[in-house]
Design a protein around this motif. Structure first.
Motif, short mmCIF file in Angstrom:
data_model
loop_
_atom_site.label_atom_id
_atom_site.label_comp_id
_atom_site.label_asym_id
_atom_site.label_seq_id
_atom_site.Cartn_x
_atom_site.Cartn_y
_atom_site.Cartn_z
N PRO A 249 21.97 0.38 22.48
CA PRO A 249 22.44 0.73 21.73
C PRO A 249 23.65 -0.11 21.00
CG PRO A 249 22.68 2.44 23.17
CD PRO A 249 22.03 1.02 23.97
N PRO A 250 24.02 -0.28 19.98
CA PRO A 250 25.03 -1.46 19.60
C PRO A 250 26.49 -1.21 20.36
CG PRO A 250 23.83 -0.60 17.47
CD PRO A 250 23.36 0.30 18.66
N SER A 251 26.77 0.07 20.64
CA SER A 251 28.22 0.13 21.43
C SER A 251 28.12 -0.36 22.77
CB SER A 251 28.20 1.78 21.43
OG SER A 251 27.11 2.18 22.08
N GLY A 252 26.72 -0.41 23.29
CA GLY A 252 26.76 -1.11 24.62
C GLY A 252 26.85 -2.54 24.73
N LEU A 253 26.65 -3.22 23.47
CA LEU A 253 26.74 -4.74 23.49
C LEU A 253 28.22 -5.28 22.73
CD1 LEU A 253 23.09 -4.96 22.19
CD2 LEU A 253 23.90 -5.86 24.26
N MET A 254 28.77 -4.16 22.14
CA MET A 254 29.95 -4.83 21.49
C MET A 254 31.08 -5.59 22.68
SD MET A 254 30.85 -1.41 19.14
CE MET A 254 29.71 -1.10 17.79
N GLY A 255 31.63 -6.50 22.22
CA GLY A 255 32.59 -7.12 22.78
C GLY A 255 31.79 -8.31 23.87
N ALA A 256 30.57 -8.43 23.73
CA ALA A 256 29.69 -9.48 24.46
C ALA A 256 30.13 -10.77 24.00
CB ALA A 256 28.39 -9.15 24.37
N PRO A 257 30.40 -11.89 24.54
CA PRO A 257 30.87 -13.20 24.05
C PRO A 257 29.87 -13.59 22.89
CG PRO A 257 31.02 -13.09 26.43
CD PRO A 257 30.37 -12.00 26.14
N TYR A 258 28.56 -13.46 22.82
CA TYR A 258 27.82 -13.85 21.80
C TYR A 258 28.08 -13.16 20.68
CZ TYR A 258 23.53 -15.55 19.68
OH TYR A 258 22.56 -15.99 19.00
N VAL B 60 30.89 -11.56 19.85
CA VAL B 60 32.22 -11.88 19.25
C VAL B 60 32.10 -13.46 18.46
CG1 VAL B 60 34.67 -12.31 19.99
CG2 VAL B 60 33.33 -10.62 20.89
N GLU B 61 31.41 -14.20 19.31
CA GLU B 61 31.48 -15.92 18.64
C GLU B 61 30.80 -15.80 17.42
OE1 GLU B 61 29.93 -18.11 22.01
OE2 GLU B 61 31.67 -17.56 23.31
N HIS B 62 29.68 -15.01 17.31
CA HIS B 62 28.74 -15.15 16.01
C HIS B 62 29.41 -14.20 15.00
CE1 HIS B 62 26.43 -17.53 18.86
NE2 HIS B 62 25.59 -17.86 17.82
N GLY B 63 30.40 -13.31 15.34
CA GLY B 63 31.08 -12.36 14.13
C GLY B 63 29.90 -11.22 13.73
N ILE B 64 29.11 -10.96 14.89
CA ILE B 64 28.04 -9.84 14.51
C ILE B 64 28.88 -8.64 14.41
CG2 ILE B 64 26.03 -8.79 15.23
CD1 ILE B 64 25.56 -11.59 16.60
N GLU B 65 28.67 -7.88 13.29
CA GLU B 65 29.13 -6.38 12.86
C GLU B 65 28.09 -5.50 13.20
OE1 GLU B 65 32.32 -6.94 9.67
OE2 GLU B 65 30.37 -7.51 8.84
N LEU B 66 28.27 -5.30 14.66
CA LEU B 66 27.36 -4.25 15.26
C LEU B 66 27.43 -2.80 14.85
CD1 LEU B 66 27.02 -5.45 19.01
CD2 LEU B 66 25.23 -5.63 17.51
N GLU B 67 28.51 -2.36 14.45
CA GLU B 67 28.92 -1.14 14.01
C GLU B 67 28.25 -0.78 12.83
OE1 GLU B 67 31.23 -3.37 14.83
OE2 GLU B 67 32.17 -3.87 13.00
N LYS B 68 27.67 -1.82 11.84
CA LYS B 68 27.40 -1.70 10.55
C LYS B 68 25.68 -1.78 10.55
CE LYS B 68 31.19 -3.62 7.75
NZ LYS B 68 31.60 -4.69 7.30
N LEU B 69 25.17 -2.04 11.66
CA LEU B 69 23.85 -2.27 11.96
C LEU B 69 23.27 -0.80 11.58
CD1 LEU B 69 22.92 -4.83 12.95
CD2 LEU B 69 22.42 -3.59 15.22
N LEU C 18 17.18 -8.60 16.34
CA LEU C 18 17.17 -9.39 17.49
C LEU C 18 18.42 -10.26 17.44
CD1 LEU C 18 15.42 -10.82 19.77
CD2 LEU C 18 14.56 -12.49 17.77
N LEU C 19 19.13 -10.23 18.65
CA LEU C 19 20.64 -10.90 18.73
C LEU C 19 20.25 -12.27 19.30
CD1 LEU C 19 23.03 -8.10 19.91
CD2 LEU C 19 22.45 -8.73 17.38
N PHE C 20 19.50 -12.20 20.23
CA PHE C 20 19.23 -13.45 21.06
C PHE C 20 18.05 -13.58 21.51
CE2 PHE C 20 19.30 -15.26 25.16
CZ PHE C 20 19.90 -16.56 25.07
N GLU C 21 17.35 -14.87 21.62
CA GLU C 21 16.18 -15.05 22.10
C GLU C 21 16.45 -16.51 23.14
OE1 GLU C 21 12.53 -14.88 19.94
OE2 GLU C 21 11.43 -15.37 21.72
N GLY C 22 16.20 -16.58 24.32
CA GLY C 22 16.36 -17.94 24.83
C GLY C 22 16.19 -17.60 26.26
N PRO C 23 16.70 -18.84 26.92
CA PRO C 23 16.47 -18.70 28.42
C PRO C 23 17.35 -17.87 29.22
CG PRO C 23 17.42 -20.87 27.99
CD PRO C 23 17.01 -20.12 26.66
#
Ligand SMILES: NC(=O)C1=CN([C@@H]2O[C@H](COP(=O)(O)OP(=O)(O)OC[C@H]3O[C@@H](n4cnc5c(N)ncnc54)[C@H](O)[C@@H]3O)[C@@H](O)[C@H]2O)C=CC1
Ligand SMILES: O=C([O-])CC(=O)C(=O)O
Length: 217
Positions: free
Chosen positions: A95-104, A106-115, A120-125
């Motif tokens: 759920p978005p609330s569980g990901l709020m405050g994560a460095p990624y 914050v750095e990307h200015g993703i407004e999770l509360e508006k979702l 898909l926030l991240f895909e990588g190693p």
């Protein structure tokens, strides 16, 4: 009591605090000859720290325990890795609330509360995933340690406003065939940030240490 005295007064140190706590406490505990259980497994994405801890454990004849945490399928990954494994993918939905405050986030200015729908926030190693989401995908580190390492393990992190549970899917392919596991985790009764299964896996690891028999890989 000072931390040095505390460490010397126990048989086993259990870290369940933060990646910084792993850096601070675990080397001291190993140098004092104590076995250690680590929950903030993401800290071990740092190659230098990983090699230091494994080296100290060997040097002082100590054991490092990494519980399965909030994920299922570590047993299968362990077995599969006795032969070749070609791919391991973790897909984590929260759920978005569980990901709020994560460095990624914050750095990307993703407004999770508006979702309004899943994103898909991240895909990588796994090596990058645990730095981008240090409090959310420790499971990726455990999977990497059990399997094919931090660079070859792929992680997807999805924020999904329709969810109330933390969902982790693991897909593994190798010489054995392939498997997929999926867990829908309820939060811990007294800590909504963390899946209940993670705490239960620490209890199970304690039992495994004490039992004269071992079931499963
Ligand atoms: N392996 C896995 O599958 C899982 C691992 N975790 C990780 O386990 C750890 C504990 O999780 P939670 O209880 O949910 O975290 P939490 O944030 O609710 O509680 C951690 C506590 O440790 C304290 N703390 C943090 N750093 C410290 C330090 N250097 N020295 C002393 N105290 C310190 C904090 O003040 C806090 O009271 C976290 O790192 C979390 O990311 C969480 C869930 C699953
Ligand atoms: O509790 C969970 O579902 C997983 C988690 O936070 C982690 O792996 O760090």
């Amino acid at each position: 009591m000072k931390i040095e005295e505390l460490i010397c007064s126990v048989d086993l140190v259990i870290e369940s605090a933060s990646q910084n706590a792993v850096r601070f406490i675990v080397p001291q505990a190993l140098q004092a000859g104590r076995d250690v259980m680590i929950l903030s497994v993401g800290a071990l994405a740092d190659k230098e720290l990983r090699e230091t801890l494994f080296g100290l454990a060997k040097q002082h004849s100590c054991r490092l325990y990494f519980p399965s945490g909030a994920v299922v399928g570590i047993d299968g990954i362990n077995s599969a890795c006795a032969a070749g494994v070609s791919s391991v993918t973790l897909t984590t939905r929260k759920p978005p609330s569980g990901l709020m405050g994560a460095p990624y986030v914050v750095e990307h200015g993703i407004e999770l509360e508006k979702l309004e729908k899943e994103m898909l926030l991240f895909e990588g190693p796994a090596s990058e995933a645990v730095k981008a989401f240090p409090a959310n995908v420790n499971v990726a580190a455990t999977i990497s340690l059990a399997g094919i390492g931090f660079e070859r393990t792929t992680v997807k992190v999805i924020a999904d406003p329709s969810l109330s549970r933390n969902v982790h899917e693991v897909n593994v392919e190798g010489e054995f065939g392939k498997f997929c596991t999926r867990v829908e985790n309820l939060p811990s009764p007294d800590n909504p940030k963390t899946s209940y299964l993670a705490a239960l896996s620490a209890i199970s690891t304690l039992k495994k240490i004490l039992n004269p028999f071992q079931i499963g890989t």
